[in-house]
Design a protein around this motif. Structure first.
Motif, short mmCIF file in Angstrom:
data_model
loop_
_atom_site.label_atom_id
_atom_site.label_comp_id
_atom_site.label_asym_id
_atom_site.label_seq_id
_atom_site.Cartn_x
_atom_site.Cartn_y
_atom_site.Cartn_z
N LEU A 70 0.75 -1.23 0.14
CA LEU A 70 -0.11 0.10 0.03
C LEU A 70 0.91 1.10 0.06
O LEU A 70 0.51 2.29 -0.57
N LEU A 71 1.97 1.30 0.75
CA LEU A 71 2.71 2.37 0.96
C LEU A 71 3.66 2.77 -0.12
O LEU A 71 4.73 2.58 0.00
N ARG A 72 3.06 2.93 -1.52
CA ARG A 72 3.83 3.31 -2.73
C ARG A 72 3.59 4.49 -3.09
O ARG A 72 2.45 4.99 -3.39
N HIS A 73 4.69 5.62 -3.45
CA HIS A 73 4.30 6.80 -3.90
C HIS A 73 3.78 6.76 -5.48
O HIS A 73 4.17 5.87 -6.40
N GLN A 74 3.11 7.70 -5.96
CA GLN A 74 2.35 7.93 -7.25
C GLN A 74 2.38 9.44 -7.62
O GLN A 74 1.90 10.21 -6.77
#
Length: 425
Positions: free
Chosen positions: A214-218
């Motif tokens: 879930l903790l992925r930058h976009q």
């Protein structure tokens, strides 16, 4: 995925409640479309209950669209998807910079329509495919801004610290590796031939920590030019791949009384970088829109779409915001070769409503992939009879066909008849 969906629903629920508290009741509008249907699938003897609900709550500074889908039975599925849910306000007195927080697709801030999966950008974007024949392009959870330089030029920036992958029908893996799939799940191979002997395959799914998913930058950055005759959007973004890339490790498992092929699967979502352009001519018939997207690290991976738009029949005010626009066109990829069937396997599509009388509307949807050896078809025709302006009855026929290695071919035993009622308020 279920844990991620629950986290997402809770966070969106907080934003929804906060947005409602900020609303001025005199400026709020609410529209809702509730339908209940009975489906009879060709592959099953017993009928299936199908429920759908679409609603939009909107003010000058808040927007919430929620879709509910539920199908009964052991092969059914369900989803409750609030998207978009956003609060937006102007940063300056000149109202040239709009900031937003919540969940939405970045381009929706520039143009007042939903991004469709039949467009080049929509096809590579994260989708909710739990209702497999009605996929929806999802927004990002985060925030951003839209700045107008003048009456023609705008720029958009969006950032999301949370990544939600494409959600699809469940495979239903048991602890032993047996499958109990949902109706439209795409199944992995059940057996393998080695040394002239056919062996059953047992699967083991290995998942990483939820926080690692879930903790992925976009990040999304785009510009837009618009006048009376044309709109040109250019954009670039980076995000994890929406569909998992499976890392596999296969072995032969030899027991006292059996021999199985054992496959360990570790799903990965590698980061991708994309750029693209969208051009729409507004002064031509059907207002054609051309889209091209390019993977910036994988040159052969690019997709293109060309879409024309029909004017829909006379329907109650606001209901058009609850449904996809009437359209036709083409979506395809080229150069890149995919092992699995793709929605963009030279797809031709048509979605058109026809007002037969003041009370009877016919809706036709055709999607067909024409790539050699991957030809397939999805055809739907629905009749809606308006008993009142806000209440109607519907009947529909859905036909699925295709070759073995084709997008719709895997579902060719899921053709159906349906009848139901719909209430709008």
């Amino acid at each position: 995925m279920k844990l991620g969906s629950g986290l997402f629903c809770k966070s969106i629920g907080v934003l929804l409640c906060w947005g409602i508290l900020k609303v001025s009741p005199s400026r709020a509008s609410f529209r809702n479309d509730l339908g209940t249907y009975i489906f009879q699938y060709a592959s099953e003897k017993a009928p299936t209950l199908y429920l759908s609900n679409k609603s939009i709550f909107e003010t000058q500074s808040f927007l919430a669209k929620t879709e509910l889908y539920f199908e009964s039975g052991p092969r059914g599925s369900w989803t409750l998807d609030p998207d978009p849910v956003r609060y937006h306000a102007f940063w300056d007195e000149e109202k040239r910079t709009k900031v937003w927080v919540g969940r939405d697709h970045p381009l929706h801030l520039l143009e007042d329509h939903w991004i469709e999966p039949t467009s080049a950008l929509g096809n590579i974007w994260v989708q909710n495919q739990l209702d497999a024949l009605n996929p929806r392009v999802n927004g990002w959870i985060g925030g951003g801004l839209v700045h107008a330089f003048d009456v023609h030029w705008k720029m958009v920036f969006a950032y999301s610290p949370l990544f939600l992958p494409t959600f699809g029908p469940s495979l239903g893996f048991s602890e032993r590796g047996d499958l109990n799939p949902a109706r439209f799940a795409r199944l992995p191979p059940e057996s393998v031939v080695t040394g002239g002997v056919t062996l059953p395959i047992r699967y083991q799914l290995r998942l990483n920590q939820l926080s690692e998913l879930l903790l992925r930058h976009q990040v999304f950055l785009g510009t837009s030019f618009s006048n009376e005759s044309v709109t040109v959007d250019t954009f670039a973004f980076t995000a994890p791949r929406p569909n998992a890339a499976a890392l596999t490790d296969a072995t032969l498992a030899v027991g006292q009384n059996s021999v199985n092929a054992n496959v360990s699967i570790s799903p990965q979502f590698p980061r991708e970088y994309w750029g693209g352009i969208r051009v729409q001519k507004k002064d031509l018939l059907f207002k054609p829109a051309f889209e091209f997207v390019q993977n910036l690290e994988d040159y052969p991976n690019h997709q293109v779409s060309l879409t024309g738009y029909f004017k829909g029949p006379s329907i109650p005010s606001g209901v058009s915001n609850l449904s996809p626009r009437a359209s036709f066109g083409i979506l395809t990829h080229f150069q890149k070769k995919f092992e699995a069937p793709q929605f963009s396997d030279f797809l031709l599509f048509l979605r058109v409503p026809v007002e037969l009388t003041t009370k009877l509307v016919s809706r036709t949807l055709v999607q067909t992939t024409l790539l050699p050896s991957r030809r397939s078809l999805y055809w739907m025709n629905e009749l809606e009879y308006l008993i009142k302006t806000d209440f109607s009855i519907l009947a529909a026929l859905r036909v699925l066909a295709g070759e073995d290695a084709s997008y719709f071919g895997a579902w060719r035993n899921q053709s159906s008849l349906s009848i139901g009622v719909k209430k709008i308020w």
